[in-house]
Design a protein around this motif. Structure first.
Motif, PDB file in Angstrom:
ATOM      1  N   ILE A 204     -32.715 -24.296 -32.813  1.00 39.80           N
ATOM      2  CA  ILE A 204     -33.888 -23.865 -32.054  1.00 39.80           C
ATOM      3  C   ILE A 204     -35.063 -24.753 -32.420  1.00 39.80           C
ATOM      4  O   ILE A 204     -35.215 -25.145 -33.573  1.00 39.80           O
ATOM      5  CB  ILE A 204     -34.260 -22.411 -32.386  1.00 39.80           C
ATOM      6  CG1 ILE A 204     -33.009 -21.552 -32.367  1.00 39.80           C
ATOM      7  CG2 ILE A 204     -35.280 -21.885 -31.405  1.00 39.80           C
ATOM      8  CD1 ILE A 204     -33.251 -20.198 -32.959  1.00 39.80           C
ATOM      9  N   ARG A 205     -35.869 -25.078 -31.447  1.00 37.99           N
ATOM     10  CA  ARG A 205     -37.030 -25.929 -31.691  1.00 37.99           C
ATOM     11  C   ARG A 205     -38.241 -25.117 -32.147  1.00 37.99           C
ATOM     12  O   ARG A 205     -39.059 -25.562 -32.911  1.00 37.99           O
ATOM     13  CB  ARG A 205     -37.409 -26.642 -30.390  1.00 37.99           C
ATOM     14  CG  ARG A 205     -36.484 -27.762 -30.030  1.00 37.99           C
ATOM     15  CD  ARG A 205     -37.123 -29.083 -30.436  1.00 37.99           C
ATOM     16  NE  ARG A 205     -36.443 -30.211 -29.807  1.00 37.99           N
ATOM     17  CZ  ARG A 205     -36.706 -30.609 -28.583  1.00 37.99           C
ATOM     18  NH1 ARG A 205     -37.603 -29.958 -27.869  1.00 37.99           N
ATOM     19  NH2 ARG A 205     -36.076 -31.639 -28.070  1.00 37.99           N
ATOM     20  N   GLN A 206     -38.337 -23.905 -31.572  1.00 37.13           N
ATOM     21  CA  GLN A 206     -39.546 -23.131 -31.826  1.00 37.13           C
ATOM     22  C   GLN A 206     -39.240 -21.649 -31.641  1.00 37.13           C
ATOM     23  O   GLN A 206     -38.492 -21.292 -30.728  1.00 37.13           O
ATOM     24  CB  GLN A 206     -40.622 -23.549 -30.822  1.00 37.13           C
ATOM     25  CG  GLN A 206     -41.974 -22.950 -31.118  1.00 37.13           C
ATOM     26  CD  GLN A 206     -42.942 -23.210 -29.986  1.00 37.13           C
ATOM     27  OE1 GLN A 206     -42.669 -22.893 -28.842  1.00 37.13           O
ATOM     28  NE2 GLN A 206     -44.077 -23.788 -30.323  1.00 37.13           N
ATOM     29  N   ILE A 207     -39.787 -20.827 -32.508  1.00 39.36           N
ATOM     30  CA  ILE A 207     -39.669 -19.402 -32.230  1.00 39.36           C
ATOM     31  C   ILE A 207     -41.047 -18.757 -32.304  1.00 39.36           C
ATOM     32  O   ILE A 207     -41.949 -19.243 -32.971  1.00 39.36           O
ATOM     33  CB  ILE A 207     -38.697 -18.660 -33.179  1.00 39.36           C
ATOM     34  CG1 ILE A 207     -39.081 -18.873 -34.638  1.00 39.36           C
ATOM     35  CG2 ILE A 207     -37.268 -19.059 -32.933  1.00 39.36           C
ATOM     36  CD1 ILE A 207     -38.196 -18.073 -35.569  1.00 39.36           C
ATOM     37  N   ARG A 208     -41.155 -17.648 -31.585  1.00 44.24           N
ATOM     38  CA  ARG A 208     -42.426 -16.925 -31.546  1.00 44.24           C
ATOM     39  C   ARG A 208     -42.185 -15.497 -31.975  1.00 44.24           C
ATOM     40  O   ARG A 208     -41.179 -14.894 -31.632  1.00 44.24           O
ATOM     41  CB  ARG A 208     -42.976 -16.891 -30.119  1.00 44.24           C
ATOM     42  CG  ARG A 208     -43.552 -18.186 -29.662  1.00 44.24           C
ATOM     43  CD  ARG A 208     -43.782 -18.123 -28.166  1.00 44.24           C
ATOM     44  NE  ARG A 208     -44.364 -19.363 -27.708  1.00 44.24           N
ATOM     45  CZ  ARG A 208     -45.663 -19.603 -27.693  1.00 44.24           C
ATOM     46  NH1 ARG A 208     -46.514 -18.665 -28.093  1.00 44.24           N
ATOM     47  NH2 ARG A 208     -46.129 -20.760 -27.269  1.00 44.24           N
ATOM     48  N   TYR A 209     -43.114 -14.980 -32.727  1.00 44.97           N
ATOM     49  CA  TYR A 209     -43.027 -13.573 -33.097  1.00 44.97           C
ATOM     50  C   TYR A 209     -44.418 -13.080 -33.490  1.00 44.97           C
ATOM     51  O   TYR A 209     -45.352 -13.876 -33.616  1.00 44.97           O
ATOM     52  CB  TYR A 209     -42.029 -13.354 -34.235  1.00 44.97           C
ATOM     53  CG  TYR A 209     -42.225 -14.229 -35.458  1.00 44.97           C
ATOM     54  CD1 TYR A 209     -43.021 -13.798 -36.504  1.00 44.97           C
ATOM     55  CD2 TYR A 209     -41.616 -15.482 -35.535  1.00 44.97           C
ATOM     56  CE1 TYR A 209     -43.200 -14.605 -37.615  1.00 44.97           C
ATOM     57  CE2 TYR A 209     -41.792 -16.292 -36.636  1.00 44.97           C
ATOM     58  CZ  TYR A 209     -42.591 -15.857 -37.687  1.00 44.97           C
ATOM     59  OH  TYR A 209     -42.789 -16.643 -38.769  1.00 44.97           O
ATOM     60  N   VAL A 210     -44.514 -11.801 -33.657  1.00 45.06           N
ATOM     61  CA  VAL A 210     -45.794 -11.221 -34.070  1.00 45.06           C
ATOM     62  C   VAL A 210     -45.672 -10.801 -35.527  1.00 45.06           C
ATOM     63  O   VAL A 210     -44.683 -10.206 -35.928  1.00 45.06           O
ATOM     64  CB  VAL A 210     -46.163 -10.011 -33.190  1.00 45.06           C
ATOM     65  CG1 VAL A 210     -47.364  -9.276 -33.758  1.00 45.06           C
ATOM     66  CG2 VAL A 210     -46.454 -10.470 -31.769  1.00 45.06           C
ATOM     67  N   LYS A 211     -46.673 -11.171 -36.291  1.00 45.38           N
ATOM     68  CA  LYS A 211     -46.619 -10.908 -37.724  1.00 45.38           C
ATOM     69  C   LYS A 211     -47.963 -10.356 -38.180  1.00 45.38           C
ATOM     70  O   LYS A 211     -49.008 -10.731 -37.650  1.00 45.38           O
ATOM     71  CB  LYS A 211     -46.333 -12.233 -38.431  1.00 45.38           C
ATOM     72  CG  LYS A 211     -46.395 -12.168 -39.942  1.00 45.38           C
ATOM     73  CD  LYS A 211     -46.088 -13.539 -40.521  1.00 45.38           C
ATOM     74  CE  LYS A 211     -46.242 -13.524 -42.027  1.00 45.38           C
ATOM     75  NZ  LYS A 211     -45.885 -14.806 -42.638  1.00 45.38           N
ATOM     76  N   ARG A 212     -47.902  -9.466 -39.125  1.00 41.82           N
ATOM     77  CA  ARG A 212     -49.161  -8.901 -39.631  1.00 41.82           C
ATOM     78  C   ARG A 212     -49.498  -9.479 -41.000  1.00 41.82           C
ATOM     79  O   ARG A 212     -48.621  -9.595 -41.866  1.00 41.82           O
ATOM     80  CB  ARG A 212     -49.054  -7.375 -39.715  1.00 41.82           C
ATOM     81  CG  ARG A 212     -49.069  -6.718 -38.344  1.00 41.82           C
ATOM     82  CD  ARG A 212     -48.599  -5.302 -38.400  1.00 41.82           C
ATOM     83  NE  ARG A 212     -47.211  -5.226 -38.862  1.00 41.82           N
ATOM     84  CZ  ARG A 212     -46.578  -4.100 -39.124  1.00 41.82           C
ATOM     85  NH1 ARG A 212     -47.196  -2.955 -39.003  1.00 41.82           N
ATOM     86  NH2 ARG A 212     -45.317  -4.108 -39.527  1.00 41.82           N
ATOM     87  N   SER A 226     -46.268 -18.993 -33.705  1.00 40.53           N
ATOM     88  CA  SER A 226     -45.353 -19.922 -33.063  1.00 40.53           C
ATOM     89  C   SER A 226     -44.934 -20.911 -34.144  1.00 40.53           C
ATOM     90  O   SER A 226     -45.759 -21.607 -34.717  1.00 40.53           O
ATOM     91  CB  SER A 226     -46.087 -20.590 -31.918  1.00 40.53           C
ATOM     92  OG  SER A 226     -45.492 -21.809 -31.618  1.00 40.53           O
ATOM     93  N   LYS A 227     -43.645 -20.946 -34.439  1.00 38.96           N
ATOM     94  CA  LYS A 227     -43.185 -21.656 -35.624  1.00 38.96           C
ATOM     95  C   LYS A 227     -42.142 -22.705 -35.241  1.00 38.96           C
ATOM     96  O   LYS A 227     -41.205 -22.417 -34.502  1.00 38.96           O
ATOM     97  CB  LYS A 227     -42.553 -20.623 -36.554  1.00 38.96           C
ATOM     98  CG  LYS A 227     -42.116 -21.134 -37.894  1.00 38.96           C
ATOM     99  CD  LYS A 227     -41.670 -19.931 -38.709  1.00 38.96           C
ATOM    100  CE  LYS A 227     -41.594 -20.249 -40.172  1.00 38.96           C
ATOM    101  NZ  LYS A 227     -41.385 -19.018 -40.958  1.00 38.96           N
ATOM    102  N   SER A 228     -42.337 -23.953 -35.720  1.00 38.07           N
ATOM    103  CA  SER A 228     -41.359 -25.012 -35.456  1.00 38.07           C
ATOM    104  C   SER A 228     -40.980 -25.660 -36.776  1.00 38.07           C
ATOM    105  O   SER A 228     -41.823 -25.809 -37.657  1.00 38.07           O
ATOM    106  CB  SER A 228     -41.941 -26.092 -34.567  1.00 38.07           C
ATOM    107  OG  SER A 228     -42.874 -25.568 -33.692  1.00 38.07           O
ATOM    108  N   PRO A 229     -39.760 -26.068 -36.891  1.00 41.19           N
ATOM    109  CA  PRO A 229     -39.359 -26.749 -38.118  1.00 41.19           C
ATOM    110  C   PRO A 229     -39.674 -28.244 -38.014  1.00 41.19           C
ATOM    111  O   PRO A 229     -39.553 -28.832 -36.948  1.00 41.19           O
ATOM    112  CB  PRO A 229     -37.849 -26.521 -38.151  1.00 41.19           C
ATOM    113  CG  PRO A 229     -37.454 -26.321 -36.728  1.00 41.19           C
ATOM    114  CD  PRO A 229     -38.647 -25.865 -35.958  1.00 41.19           C
ATOM    115  N   ALA A 230     -40.107 -28.845 -39.126  1.00 39.64           N
ATOM    116  CA  ALA A 230     -40.226 -30.304 -39.183  1.00 39.64           C
ATOM    117  C   ALA A 230     -38.954 -30.783 -39.859  1.00 39.64           C
ATOM    118  O   ALA A 230     -38.623 -30.324 -40.960  1.00 39.64           O
ATOM    119  CB  ALA A 230     -41.455 -30.690 -39.987  1.00 39.64           C
TER     120      ALA A 230
END
Ligand code: C2E
Ligand code: CA
Ligand code: CA
Length: 691
Positions: A204-212, A226-230
């Motif tokens: 996966i290139r990018q995932i999105r989620y809601v975090k507190r 919105s999180k992407s791996p380098a």
């Protein structure tokens, strides 16, 4: 292989072979020879260069520097400039970035210098690109408005931008090199780990989620992540690039909006929309799992009076406080809803049956026992309750609210402040109050309405001094409908004016026929209740005058009863009306005295002829609420003001004795007689009671 012949290897051919643009310079910098690469680089032909000073290739901004130089006198070693912004001036006037080398040489015993330039713009462009990339990164990261953070595989912070620091209230120093857990909401620590897992296993290139997050000040921050791996060249994840959006406010607003959509703004209780939803949920649960559900419909008793007397601000306060009290006795899983106006609905689920529903209902009613304290007022506010209990056998719940309404109507009819449980099929016999209004309109022409008369007695002698006219409605199917039910309904429209005219006409006509054997002084008077709508009707006085004229009843045998709450609503208006009535000889009685939280100072202003002490001060069952001392106080107050006191609702000899000992002069109540039809009342005239 021998040495190469010195002459066969000319220096010209050597210079020509060099990849750099090269010139042979004399001590002053005059170009003695140039290779073709130099003319290619600069755009000049060889002829244009040879014999000219190399200064021609130096851009103006660098000339002073170059002019001072004696080219052949440099150190023996080669000099190289490849770090500055050294540029060559080309024939077309443009400048080109170059590296420059100058090497002194000896040729034919003379000192020369070989100067060479190399176009490095390609290299420079790469460098430029690196700088620009850095700047872009700064723009994209450091100065980005969006919070951004880089973390390693263990979720330690590698770097964070200002926006991120601001969002969670921590400085870079507090973040970089530290674990993210301490500022992550404990419930969301797992989300981060789960996201890492997904990157490790999926492409996966990018995932999105809601975090507190937890802000340093303790607030909870909700962020959309919105999180992407380098990844490195081999495709291994080396760190994570995380861009976020603070959606705390957005979420709070949405929560607020959805709360607003489903709740009553005044009391904060559920509204009908939410209630309907809960009701259908409850019902389908009962259909699946069995058990009982109960629906209770509350209606505040005589709440209109509170609004009329004290205005809507106080009325609203009462509603709010009632809501709070009902809430305190609500069960957590149940739903309490403001149904509108002064009506509340309660939905109870998982109860054991009818008995429990009734005990819940009673608990609610008791919760309203104590008076409400609102801006130094002490208000009593009770409610009536209609209860419906249903189980799996009740297939249809669409009528459940209507059924509760039918039961509520019964509770009101039976005397308010109580609950009534709906009996299946009840709505076939009992008409709900909405259709009741329709029927009431037909009641007068149909001859279903009549005035009954309750004797008013001088307590010392028990002789009848007058009658209170009380309206009765004989419903064709329901029998006697009490005025406590239909008068408030009629008051919601002009119907009350029609009923009021009816009451005045029949009461005055009746009184004109009561005679006491010719002794005009002791002929009984009639007292007629006036509702607030009539009170404000400008035609009232003319109507009264007309009725008196046609019946021939002297004004002093008519007494108008005005409730304390109406009188206090508009004191100056009341004073004016009392004055006008008095000028016609008509008396005024202040009804329900003591219930209206009266300010006694108004009593003197209004100066009514009679004060009617409300039955709640007389009847023993309510003695606990209104103490004996209060009755005493009321009576002596009336005496001091020179008004006649009339006690309502005398039911027992003991009550009569007590009132007599307090020197209360008049009274009425079941001890003497209830209200009776005209024919019976006529026979009572001149009679005394044996008590
Ligand atoms: P109210 O003016 O306070 O009338 C007294 C009520 O107490 C009457 O109820 C009467 O039947 C009842 N009562 C009399 N003696 C006793 C007793 O010893 N014990 C008990 N428990 N009650 C007693 P009713 O006739 O049901 O009237 C209720 C209310 O309806 C009246 O209260 C009055 O506010 C209103 N009302 C009745 N007739 C008319 C009318 O013609 N016009 C208007 N505007 N209102 C009316
Ligand atoms: Ca009355
Ligand atoms: Ca009364």
């Amino acid at each position: 292989m021998g040495f190469i012949d010195e002459h066969s290897l000319s220096w010209q051919s050597l210079l020509e072979a060099l990849p750099d643009g090269t010139a042979l310079l004399d001590a002053r910098g005059v170009m003695m020879y140039v290779n073709s690469e130099l003319s290619l680089l600069t755009g000049y032909s060889r002829e244009e260069l040879v014999g000219h000073n190399v200064q021609m290739l130096v851009p103006p901004q660098l000339r002073t520097l170059a002019a001072r130089r004696e080219y052949t006198r440099g150190p023996d070693s080669r000099m190289i400039w490849n770090d500055g912004d050294l540029k060559v001036l080309m024939k077309d006037g443009t400048q080109r970035l170059v590296d420059f080398a100058l090497s002194p040489i000896t040729l034919d015993g003379r000192r020369w210098a070989v100067g060479s330039i190399r176009d490095n713009s390609a290299q420079r462009t790469a460098e430029q690109a690196r700088l620009e990339a850095e700047q872009h990164f700064r723009l994209a990261f450091e100065d980005n408005m969006a919070p951004m953070v880089f973390t390693d595989l263990q979720d330690f912070v590698i770097t964070a931008n200002d926006a991120f620091c601001q969002m969670i209230g921590r400085t870079r120093e507090e973040l970089i090199g530290f674990d993210s857990k301490p500022f992550t909401h404990p419930d969301d620590v797992g989300i981060t780990e789960a996201s890492h897992e997904r990157f490790l296993h999926d492409e996966i290139r990018q995932i999105r989620y809601v975090k507190r997050y937890l802000h340093k000040d303790g607030r909870m921050i909700i962020a959309e992540v919105s999180k992407s791996p380098a990844r490195d060249k081999l495709g291994n994840t080396v760190y994570f690039i995380i861009s976020e959006r603070d959606i705390t406010e957005e979420r709070t607003l949405t929560a607020k909006l959805s709360h607003q959509a489903l709740h009553d703004p005044l009391t904060g209780l559920a509204n009908r929309t939410l209630f309907d939803d809960r009701l259908s949920q409850t019902h389908s649960r009962i259909m699946r799992q069995g058990g009982y559900g109960a629906l209770m419909l509350f209606d505040l008793d005589d709440f209109k009076g509170v609004n009329d007397t004290y205005g809507h601000i106080i009325g609203d306060q009462v509603l709010i406080q009632v809501a709070r009290r009902l809430e305190t006795v609500s069960r957590a899983a149940d739903t309490l809803c403001r149904f509108g106006g002064d009506e509340f609905l309660y939905l109870a689920e998982g109860i054991s049956g009818l008995e429990e529903a009734e005990s819940i209902a009673e608990r609610f009613l008791r919760a309203l026992d104590a008076p409400f304290e609102i801006s130094s007022l002490n208000l009593e506010q009770r409610a009536s309750l209609g209860v419906v209990v249903w189980d799996i056998s009740s297939i249809d719940i669409t009528d459940v609210v209507r059924d509760a309404d039918v039961a509520l109507y019964e509770a009101k009819r039976l005397g308010k402040g109580r609950h009534f449980v709906y009996v299946p099929g009840m709505h076939h016999q009992v008409i709900n109050r909405f259709s009741l209004v329709q029927q009431l309109r037909q009641a007068i022409p149909a001859g279903e309405v009549a005035m009954h008369f309750q004797p008013i007695v001088r307590l010392s002698t028990t002789e009848i001094v007058g009658f209170e006219a009380l309206m009765r409605w004989r419903h064709p199917e329901r029998g006697w409908v009490p005025p406590a039910v239909f008068i408030p309904l009629a008051e919601q429209s002009d119907l009350i004016l029609e009923l009021g005219r009816f009451a005045l006409h029949h009461s005055i006509t009746a009184a004109s026929k009561w005679t006491n054997g010719g002794d005009a002084l002791t002929e009984p008077y009639v007292t007629v209740n006036l509702s607030s709508r009539q009170f404000y009707d400008p035609g009232l006085l003319g109507l009264v005058r007309e009725e008196l004229a046609t019946s021939g009843l002297p004004g002093d045998r008519l007494i108008i009863e005005i409730t304390e709450s109406i009188a206090l609503e508009e004191v100056s208006g009341t004073m004016k009306l009392i004055e006008e009535l008095t000028s016609l000889g008509i008396g005024v009685a202040l009804d329900d005295f003591g219930t209206g939280y009266s300010s006694f100072s108004y009593l003197n202003l209004l100066n009514p002829m009679i004060i009617k002490i409300d039955q709640s001060f007389v009847r023993p069952s309510i003695e606990s609420i209104h103490s004996d001392r209060l009755l005493e106080t009321l009576v002596s107050l009336g005496h001091n003001l020179g008004m006649t006191l009339l006690a309502e609702g005398i039911e027992t000899q003991a009550q009569l004795d007590r009132l007599r000992s307090l020197h209360c002069s008049l009274g009425q109540g079941y001890l003497f007689s209830p209200a009776v039809p005209y024919d019976e009342a006529v026979k009572m005239v001149g009679q005394t009671f044996n008590v």
